[in-house]
Structures are given as C-alpha cells and as structure tokens.
Design a protein around this motif. Sequence first.
Motif, mmCIF file in Angstrom:
data_model
loop_
_atom_site.group_PDB
_atom_site.id
_atom_site.type_symbol
_atom_site.label_atom_id
_atom_site.label_comp_id
_atom_site.label_asym_id
_atom_site.label_seq_id
_atom_site.Cartn_x
_atom_site.Cartn_y
_atom_site.Cartn_z
ATOM 1 N N ARG A 162 0.825 -1.209 0.000
ATOM 2 C CA ARG A 162 0.000 0.000 0.000
ATOM 3 C C ARG A 162 0.857 1.256 0.000
ATOM 4 N NH1 ARG A 162 -4.442 -2.573 4.181
ATOM 5 N NH2 ARG A 162 -5.869 -3.353 2.569
ATOM 6 N N ARG A 163 1.998 1.186 0.655
ATOM 7 C CA ARG A 163 2.918 2.327 0.656
ATOM 8 C C ARG A 163 3.541 2.515 -0.717
ATOM 9 N NH1 ARG A 163 6.519 0.511 4.185
ATOM 10 N NH2 ARG A 163 5.178 1.079 5.940
ATOM 11 N N ALA A 164 3.877 1.411 -1.381
ATOM 12 C CA ALA A 164 4.520 1.479 -2.696
ATOM 13 C C ALA A 164 3.553 1.909 -3.793
ATOM 14 C CB ALA A 164 5.136 0.118 -3.040
ATOM 15 N N TYR A 165 2.254 1.557 -3.639
ATOM 16 C CA TYR A 165 1.254 1.843 -4.687
ATOM 17 C C TYR A 165 0.034 2.520 -4.050
ATOM 18 C CZ TYR A 165 4.297 -1.544 -6.914
ATOM 19 O OH TYR A 165 5.402 -2.196 -7.393
ATOM 20 N N PRO A 166 0.207 3.774 -3.609
ATOM 21 C CA PRO A 166 -0.851 4.437 -2.837
ATOM 22 C C PRO A 166 -2.138 4.693 -3.605
ATOM 23 C CG PRO A 166 0.917 5.982 -3.374
ATOM 24 C CD PRO A 166 1.412 4.614 -3.738
ATOM 25 N N SER A 167 -2.085 4.738 -4.915
ATOM 26 C CA SER A 167 -3.296 5.008 -5.694
ATOM 27 C C SER A 167 -4.036 3.732 -6.089
ATOM 28 C CB SER A 167 -2.945 5.796 -6.962
ATOM 29 O OG SER A 167 -2.082 5.043 -7.799
ATOM 30 N N LEU A 168 -3.463 2.587 -5.786
ATOM 31 C CA LEU A 168 -4.032 1.309 -6.191
ATOM 32 C C LEU A 168 -4.892 0.715 -5.077
ATOM 33 C CD1 LEU A 168 -3.906 -0.893 -8.482
ATOM 34 C CD2 LEU A 168 -2.021 -1.922 -7.184
ATOM 35 N N ILE A 169 -6.042 0.167 -5.433
ATOM 36 C CA ILE A 169 -6.824 -0.600 -4.464
ATOM 37 C C ILE A 169 -6.058 -1.875 -4.144
ATOM 38 C CG2 ILE A 169 -8.946 -1.939 -4.109
ATOM 39 C CD1 ILE A 169 -10.363 0.028 -5.977
ATOM 40 N N VAL A 170 -5.723 -2.082 -2.881
ATOM 41 C CA VAL A 170 -5.009 -3.286 -2.450
ATOM 42 C C VAL A 170 -5.836 -3.960 -1.359
ATOM 43 C CG1 VAL A 170 -2.895 -4.257 -1.477
ATOM 44 C CG2 VAL A 170 -2.767 -2.248 -2.980
ATOM 45 N N VAL A 171 -6.287 -5.169 -1.630
ATOM 46 C CA VAL A 171 -7.129 -5.924 -0.702
ATOM 47 C C VAL A 171 -6.380 -7.169 -0.266
ATOM 48 C CG1 VAL A 171 -9.324 -7.138 -0.399
ATOM 49 C CG2 VAL A 171 -9.220 -5.095 -1.846
ATOM 50 N N GLY A 172 -6.343 -7.400 1.031
ATOM 51 C CA GLY A 172 -5.671 -8.579 1.543
ATOM 52 C C GLY A 172 -6.644 -9.592 2.103
ATOM 53 N N VAL A 173 -6.099 -10.708 2.535
ATOM 54 C CA VAL A 173 -6.889 -11.720 3.221
ATOM 55 C C VAL A 173 -6.284 -11.920 4.607
ATOM 56 C CG1 VAL A 173 -7.581 -12.917 1.116
ATOM 57 C CG2 VAL A 173 -5.529 -13.655 2.316
ATOM 58 N N GLU A 174 -7.110 -12.246 5.558
ATOM 59 C CA GLU A 174 -6.613 -12.556 6.882
ATOM 60 C C GLU A 174 -7.501 -13.637 7.490
ATOM 61 O OE1 GLU A 174 -6.727 -8.814 8.883
ATOM 62 O OE2 GLU A 174 -8.873 -8.913 9.310
ATOM 63 N N PRO A 175 -6.962 -14.407 8.424
ATOM 64 C CA PRO A 175 -7.771 -15.468 9.027
ATOM 65 C C PRO A 175 -9.079 -14.925 9.585
ATOM 66 C CG PRO A 175 -5.474 -15.702 9.670
ATOM 67 C CD PRO A 175 -5.593 -14.382 8.953
ATOM 68 N N GLY A 176 -10.165 -15.676 9.378
ATOM 69 C CA GLY A 176 -11.509 -15.201 9.732
ATOM 70 C C GLY A 176 -11.832 -15.334 11.207
ATOM 71 N N LEU A 177 -11.046 -14.692 12.053
ATOM 72 C CA LEU A 177 -11.268 -14.788 13.491
ATOM 73 C C LEU A 177 -12.586 -14.131 13.903
ATOM 74 C CD1 LEU A 177 -8.321 -15.666 13.370
ATOM 75 C CD2 LEU A 177 -7.878 -14.299 15.415
ATOM 76 N N LYS A 178 -12.906 -12.991 13.299
ATOM 77 C CA LYS A 178 -14.137 -12.294 13.688
ATOM 78 C C LYS A 178 -15.385 -13.112 13.346
ATOM 79 C CE LYS A 178 -16.454 -7.806 13.405
ATOM 80 N NZ LYS A 178 -16.378 -6.426 12.843
ATOM 81 N N PRO A 179 -15.550 -13.588 12.109
ATOM 82 C CA PRO A 179 -16.733 -14.415 11.839
ATOM 83 C C PRO A 179 -16.739 -15.702 12.650
ATOM 84 C CG PRO A 179 -15.258 -14.379 9.941
ATOM 85 C CD PRO A 179 -14.778 -13.329 10.876
ATOM 86 N N ALA A 180 -15.561 -16.278 12.899
ATOM 87 C CA ALA A 180 -15.501 -17.508 13.691
ATOM 88 C C ALA A 180 -15.987 -17.257 15.119
ATOM 89 C CB ALA A 180 -14.079 -18.057 13.702
ATOM 90 N N ALA A 181 -15.593 -16.126 15.682
ATOM 91 C CA ALA A 181 -16.026 -15.794 17.048
ATOM 92 C C ALA A 181 -17.535 -15.618 17.123
ATOM 93 C CB ALA A 181 -15.324 -14.523 17.521
ATOM 94 N N ALA A 182 -18.140 -15.161 16.028
ATOM 95 C CA ALA A 182 -19.597 -14.994 15.999
ATOM 96 C C ALA A 182 -20.317 -16.328 15.819
ATOM 97 C CB ALA A 182 -19.987 -14.034 14.878
ATOM 98 N N LEU A 183 -19.631 -17.320 15.264
ATOM 99 C CA LEU A 183 -20.264 -18.598 14.959
ATOM 100 C C LEU A 183 -20.117 -19.631 16.075
ATOM 101 C CD1 LEU A 183 -19.118 -18.933 11.242
ATOM 102 C CD2 LEU A 183 -21.477 -18.683 12.019
ATOM 103 N N THR A 184 -19.052 -19.531 16.862
ATOM 104 C CA THR A 184 -18.771 -20.567 17.845
ATOM 105 C C THR A 184 -19.784 -20.582 18.992
ATOM 106 O OG1 THR A 184 -17.125 -21.433 19.392
ATOM 107 C CG2 THR A 184 -17.152 -19.054 19.085
ATOM 108 N N HIS A 185 -20.141 -21.797 19.412
ATOM 109 C CA HIS A 185 -21.011 -21.958 20.585
ATOM 110 C C HIS A 185 -20.202 -22.304 21.823
ATOM 111 C CE1 HIS A 185 -24.605 -21.699 18.123
ATOM 112 N NE2 HIS A 185 -24.103 -22.613 17.308
ATOM 113 N N THR A 186 -19.086 -22.995 21.627
ATOM 114 C CA THR A 186 -18.239 -23.377 22.763
ATOM 115 C C THR A 186 -17.281 -22.260 23.162
ATOM 116 O OG1 THR A 186 -16.517 -24.309 21.330
ATOM 117 C CG2 THR A 186 -18.305 -25.788 22.031
#
Length: 271
Positions: A86-110
């Motif tokens: 993002r620093r090297a290409y400030p005008s470019l849309i840059v989308v990353g992936v990251e482990p889905g901890l937030k959705p997992a926390a919403a789904l877990t029952h235990t």
Amino acid sequence: MAASVPIGVFDSGIGGLSVLQHIHAALPRESLLYFSDARHAPYGGRPEQFIEARALAVGAFMTRHCVKALVVACNTATAVAITALRRAYPSLIVVGVEPGLKPAAALTHTKIVGVLATEATLASKRFAHLHETISAATSATFLTQACPGLADRIEQGQLDSPDTLALLMRYVVPLLEQGADTLVLGCTHYPFVKTQIATIVRDHAEQAVTLVDTGAAVARRLSQLLADRELLCDHGNGEVGGATSGETALLEAAFLRLLGMQVRVIRDDTQ
C-alpha cells in the motif's frame, strides 16, 4: 470501465485460486490476472524480508499490466507485506486476506475456535493484533495450529495422499479434542482440502463443527471498493489470465483441476 483493465490476484502458489474463484463468481464481468509465485512457494516458512521483497516484485509486475486493483490472496503475504504494498502503490486498491477470526467468534457456541495457518502468519504482528483485538471483544479462545508442510502438499496436487491426510489428522484432531467447534482455514490453500477436513471432523468431533473460509468476504470487500471508485466493469466477458514464476503447464493444470478453467499462462520471474 473498460473490460481490458484487469484485477490482479496473487499468491505464492495455487492457494489464491480459492479466492479468485469467489471473485470470479461475484464479479463475472471483470477481467482477472492471476500470478503464482511458484518458484518461491510456499511463503509460509520464509523470512519476512524475503516475503515482502517478493510481494513488491509481484506488485511491480501487476502495475506493468495496469491492474486497477490488487488482491493479495495469501494470508502470509497479507500479514507480512500488505503495508509495504500500500505504501509502494498508494493510488491502487489493495485488498488482503486474513484469518476469519471475527466471523468464527460470531459462529462458535463453545467459545473455542481452532485456527489453521502457516508459521509465518501466526508469527506476524498483524495476526497478533487481530488475535488480541477479537479475543478481547468476544471472549473467544483461539487455539492456533501451525501447519508446516500442508501448503506444499496442496501445491503438489496431493489432496488425498496418505501424507496429506496424516498431516491433516495431526493438525485438526488436537483442536477438536480441546473443544473447538469452529475451524478457521487461515491459508488460502486450505479450502482445497475442505472435504478432507470435513471427513476428519465427522469422525472425531463430538459436536457440529463449522469451517470458516474468508474468500467470499474478500470478494465482497473488493466489489465495494471498486464500486466506491466507480471502477466496476459492466460489459466485460470475465476473461481470466495467468502468469507464474514457475512452470506454466503446472498452473494451467491447476486452473483446470481445481476450477475447471482453461487458462493461458505466461512465465515471468518478476526479478
């Protein structure tokens, strides 16, 4: 937006095809250009400086092909190098992936979530911050499991080999035994062994277990960012192209085997 302006998607190898599949389904008119850095795959056990250098080299390749957005379809490269991109290409849309901890926390029952990821992803500052933030906000417990060797097996097409199944057993079963009812697939390679993981879950879990893959969320985020900048293509034919620093025939075979696509691949070392 002209159909000839592609969206770039890259990974150290073929894992990012799992993300490209979601993008192609969500944005069928968009042209996509996929880069597999197979000569240097996988990134998971590499030093951070090396991963960042490779990500910037691939970014340079993509800008030479005039992409309007870049999807870092690799959890390790996102964790280590997305800030530099993002620093090297400030005008470019840059989308990353990251482990889905937030959705997992919403789904877990235990309130116990297993996270399968590469060593580099789990050791990164970005993951540590994500882990700390989501844990504090949700009271979920995240059991992290590094999976050395798994991405290599998937890269080699060994989805059902005894070695791959043995690795999956070694990594998944201890998480189930500790009560995890949600498993995060924290590497873009891992969705390609989702069926094998589901079989292990069926045989060893005492309760229903949900598998979390964030590819669809990445596609939604990309779509929103393109819409915000009025860059969505409304009349393209959804052409998909490929490039690799490795063997072109291997990536063409992976497209066909994993996605059912016949794609022409060029070779580029991105030095």
